[in-house]
Write a protein that holds these residues in place. Structure first.
Motif, PDB file in Angstrom:
ATOM      1  N   VAL A 225     -64.432  41.822 -53.623  1.00  0.00           N
ATOM      2  CA  VAL A 225     -63.102  41.798 -54.233  1.00  0.00           C
ATOM      3  C   VAL A 225     -63.163  42.239 -55.689  1.00  0.00           C
ATOM      4  O   VAL A 225     -63.880  41.653 -56.494  1.00  0.00           O
ATOM      5  CB  VAL A 225     -62.482  40.377 -54.167  1.00  0.00           C
ATOM      6  CG1 VAL A 225     -61.085  40.393 -54.771  1.00  0.00           C
ATOM      7  CG2 VAL A 225     -62.423  39.874 -52.742  1.00  0.00           C
ATOM      8  N   GLY A 226     -62.393  43.286 -55.992  1.00  0.00           N
ATOM      9  CA  GLY A 226     -62.162  43.700 -57.370  1.00  0.00           C
ATOM     10  C   GLY A 226     -60.665  43.682 -57.599  1.00  0.00           C
ATOM     11  O   GLY A 226     -60.098  42.733 -58.126  1.00  0.00           O
ATOM     12  N   ALA A 260     -65.932  38.385 -63.052  1.00  0.00           N
ATOM     13  CA  ALA A 260     -65.474  37.576 -61.918  1.00  0.00           C
ATOM     14  C   ALA A 260     -64.238  36.748 -62.243  1.00  0.00           C
ATOM     15  O   ALA A 260     -64.238  35.525 -62.103  1.00  0.00           O
ATOM     16  CB  ALA A 260     -66.607  36.670 -61.453  1.00  0.00           C
ATOM     17  N   PRO A 261     -63.132  37.385 -62.633  1.00  0.00           N
ATOM     18  CA  PRO A 261     -61.944  36.609 -62.984  1.00  0.00           C
ATOM     19  C   PRO A 261     -61.371  35.816 -61.808  1.00  0.00           C
ATOM     20  O   PRO A 261     -60.857  34.711 -61.991  1.00  0.00           O
ATOM     21  CB  PRO A 261     -60.946  37.677 -63.459  1.00  0.00           C
ATOM     22  CG  PRO A 261     -61.397  38.942 -62.787  1.00  0.00           C
ATOM     23  CD  PRO A 261     -62.894  38.843 -62.749  1.00  0.00           C
ATOM     24  N   LEU A 262     -61.477  36.366 -60.606  1.00  0.00           N
ATOM     25  CA  LEU A 262     -60.909  35.683 -59.437  1.00  0.00           C
ATOM     26  C   LEU A 262     -61.763  34.493 -59.021  1.00  0.00           C
ATOM     27  O   LEU A 262     -61.238  33.428 -58.679  1.00  0.00           O
ATOM     28  CB  LEU A 262     -60.769  36.674 -58.281  1.00  0.00           C
ATOM     29  CG  LEU A 262     -59.780  37.816 -58.526  1.00  0.00           C
ATOM     30  CD1 LEU A 262     -60.006  38.949 -57.545  1.00  0.00           C
ATOM     31  CD2 LEU A 262     -58.347  37.303 -58.438  1.00  0.00           C
ATOM     32  N   ALA A 263     -63.074  34.652 -59.056  1.00  0.00           N
ATOM     33  CA  ALA A 263     -63.952  33.540 -58.718  1.00  0.00           C
ATOM     34  C   ALA A 263     -63.790  32.400 -59.718  1.00  0.00           C
ATOM     35  O   ALA A 263     -63.775  31.213 -59.349  1.00  0.00           O
ATOM     36  CB  ALA A 263     -65.406  34.010 -58.679  1.00  0.00           C
ATOM     37  N   GLU A 264     -63.631  32.738 -60.993  1.00  0.00           N
ATOM     38  CA  GLU A 264     -63.440  31.715 -62.016  1.00  0.00           C
ATOM     39  C   GLU A 264     -62.107  30.998 -61.828  1.00  0.00           C
ATOM     40  O   GLU A 264     -62.021  29.767 -61.950  1.00  0.00           O
ATOM     41  CB  GLU A 264     -63.532  32.353 -63.406  1.00  0.00           C
ATOM     42  CG  GLU A 264     -64.937  32.861 -63.739  1.00  0.00           C
ATOM     43  CD  GLU A 264     -64.994  33.629 -65.053  1.00  0.00           C
ATOM     44  OE1 GLU A 264     -64.014  33.548 -65.840  1.00  0.00           O
ATOM     45  OE2 GLU A 264     -66.006  34.310 -65.301  1.00  0.00           O
ATOM     46  N   THR A 281     -72.319  45.788 -64.770  1.00  0.00           N
ATOM     47  CA  THR A 281     -72.836  45.213 -63.530  1.00  0.00           C
ATOM     48  C   THR A 281     -73.195  46.341 -62.583  1.00  0.00           C
ATOM     49  O   THR A 281     -72.625  47.442 -62.661  1.00  0.00           O
ATOM     50  CB  THR A 281     -71.813  44.280 -62.866  1.00  0.00           C
ATOM     51  OG1 THR A 281     -72.319  43.860 -61.586  1.00  0.00           O
ATOM     52  CG2 THR A 281     -70.476  44.966 -62.651  1.00  0.00           C
ATOM     53  N   LEU A 282     -74.133  46.073 -61.676  1.00  0.00           N
ATOM     54  CA  LEU A 282     -74.460  47.067 -60.660  1.00  0.00           C
ATOM     55  C   LEU A 282     -73.253  47.358 -59.770  1.00  0.00           C
ATOM     56  O   LEU A 282     -73.066  48.480 -59.308  1.00  0.00           O
ATOM     57  CB  LEU A 282     -75.617  46.563 -59.788  1.00  0.00           C
ATOM     58  CG  LEU A 282     -76.986  46.388 -60.440  1.00  0.00           C
ATOM     59  CD1 LEU A 282     -77.962  45.795 -59.438  1.00  0.00           C
ATOM     60  CD2 LEU A 282     -77.509  47.721 -60.962  1.00  0.00           C
ATOM     61  N   ILE A 286     -66.279  46.735 -58.045  1.00  0.00           N
ATOM     62  CA  ILE A 286     -65.460  45.512 -58.044  1.00  0.00           C
ATOM     63  C   ILE A 286     -65.404  44.885 -59.433  1.00  0.00           C
ATOM     64  O   ILE A 286     -64.978  43.733 -59.573  1.00  0.00           O
ATOM     65  CB  ILE A 286     -65.963  44.483 -57.014  1.00  0.00           C
ATOM     66  CG1 ILE A 286     -67.463  44.221 -57.159  1.00  0.00           C
ATOM     67  CG2 ILE A 286     -65.632  44.945 -55.605  1.00  0.00           C
ATOM     68  CD1 ILE A 286     -67.974  43.109 -56.254  1.00  0.00           C
ATOM     69  N   ALA A 287     -65.797  45.618 -60.449  1.00  0.00           N
ATOM     70  CA  ALA A 287     -65.793  45.084 -61.814  1.00  0.00           C
ATOM     71  C   ALA A 287     -64.420  45.284 -62.451  1.00  0.00           C
ATOM     72  O   ALA A 287     -64.240  46.099 -63.358  1.00  0.00           O
ATOM     73  CB  ALA A 287     -66.885  45.752 -62.650  1.00  0.00           C
TER      74      ALA A 287
END
Length: 370
Positions: A225-226, A260-264, A281-282, A286-287
């Motif tokens: 997810v991005g 990771a705004p959504l995970a946070e 990030t690699l 999704i960044a």
């Protein structure tokens, strides 16, 4: 014969607009559009009788009438990774990524609307997909890319006949440039984020799993997810299939820990995501530091009983290498889900559930490239 196209409805304030005359975003709030379209769950759905492409699901797609634009996209295979986890090989799509699912929908929509040109913004896969499908549809295409985009990626876009505009700055700068161009008369903005027809293309990913598993779905669908275009498409399909009596799976989103705004937001119990810093990030695909559909993504995941997690780059690298040893060569973003649910993962959100993960983008031609 002329067929009416489903119109837009704002995901935030319920503003409605005709697809023929609408601006690329809601004029009242600037938010992304949803589609005023719900397939009839009583309508026959017999994909095996249809063409060998995602148009085999025409009864549930918002594109009435004959559809000529196609490159034979979709119907990608499922292969087992463990006894409980399968991988869907969307890197075998015509332009080597799942973005073809949405790109063919927007190219067909643009063909019907007849703009003077199509504009898009991308850092890679989406731009290549739009360039290819616009070429197939006979449409002039212009792709705005951030500086630093690899010449191999831009070369593929140009090979399909697209004009490539390199924009100083990062991914958001390219998006802003495309949106400015989209406000000019006669321009169609093929936005995989703001245009909901794209989501109705990506939902075919889940319909194919349903068909392959003979009328059922796994207990979980795990997706990177991005901007959330695959997850939200999956959520559409899950809701539509539930009306046909199919048991809905949990939706599990995976982000790169660096961005990771959504995970946070999920961990904090928030209804929306706050923008985060754009760190390297690699998993560049999704960044996304400030996803416009964050509120919808979080709501869809919670409704399904799922979760949004993040994985660090060292596990992304290890997961990608593990997949390569299994004969599956994918880009780093496509390894994110395997990094999250690998049997050796210390914090897999999967538990003992069955699941399908997408391998959604092919590795670069240079095996050392990331």
């Amino acid at each position: 014969m002329t067929y009416a196209l489903p119109g837009y409805v704002c995901s935030r304030d319920d503003t409605r607009a005709d697809v023929v005359t609408a601006r690329w975003c809601c004029p009242a709030c600037g938010g992304p559009w949803d589609l005023d379209f719900t397939p009839d769950p009583s309508a026959p759905l017999e994909p095996a009788a249809g063409p060998w492409s995602l148009w085999r699901y025409a009864p549930v797609l918002p594109m009435p009438g004959e559809v000529p634009v196609s490159l034979g996209e979709g119907h990608t295979p499922l292969v087992p990774l463990t006894q409980r986890i399968d991988a869907k090989l969307d890197f075998l799509m015509p332009t080597l990524s799942f973005k073809d699912r949405g790109a063919v929908m927007l190219a067909e929509l643009a063909r019907r609307l007849g703009p003077e040109r199509v504009v898009a913004d991308s850092s890679g896969n989406a731009g290549t997909a739009f360039a290819a499908y616009c070429a197939r549809a006979g449409l002039d295409c212009e792709v705005f890319v951030p500086e630093g985009t690899s010449e191999k990626k831009t070369g593929r876009m140009r090979a399909h006949g697209a004009a490539v505009r390199v924009v100083p700055g990062g991914r958001e700068a390219a998006a802003e440039a495309a949106r400015a161009a989209a406000d000019a008369p006669g321009v169609f903005y093929a936005s995989h984020v703001f245009n909901p027809y794209f989501l109705h293309g990506t939902k075919t990913y889940v319909y194919e799993i349903w068909e392959r598993l003979r009328g059922r779905l796994p207990e979980a669908l795990v997706v990177p997810v991005g901007n959330g275009t695959l997850l939200l498409g999956a959520a559409l399909a899950v809701e539509e299939l539930a009306l046909r009596g199919v048991r809905p799976p949990a939706l599990i989103g995976v982000q790169a820990r660096a961005v990771a705004p959504l995970a946070e937001a999920f961990a904090a119990g928030a209804d929306d995501a706050e923008p985060v810093a754009q760190r390297p990030t690699l998993a560049e695909g999704i960044a996304i530091a400030a996803p416009p559909r964050a509120r919808q993504i979080l709501a869809a995941v919670r409704k399904s009983g799922g979760a949004i997690v993040s994985v660090p780059d060292d596990r992304l690298r290890a997961a990608r290498a593990d997949l390569a040893r299994r004969g599956l060569s994918v880009e780093p973003t496509a390894a994110a889900c395997w990094a999250a649910v690998h049997p050796d993962s210390p914090d897999s959100p999967l538990g003992n559930r069955t699941a399908v993960i997408p391998l959604c983008g092919a590795a670069p031609s240079d095996p050392a490239a990331v």
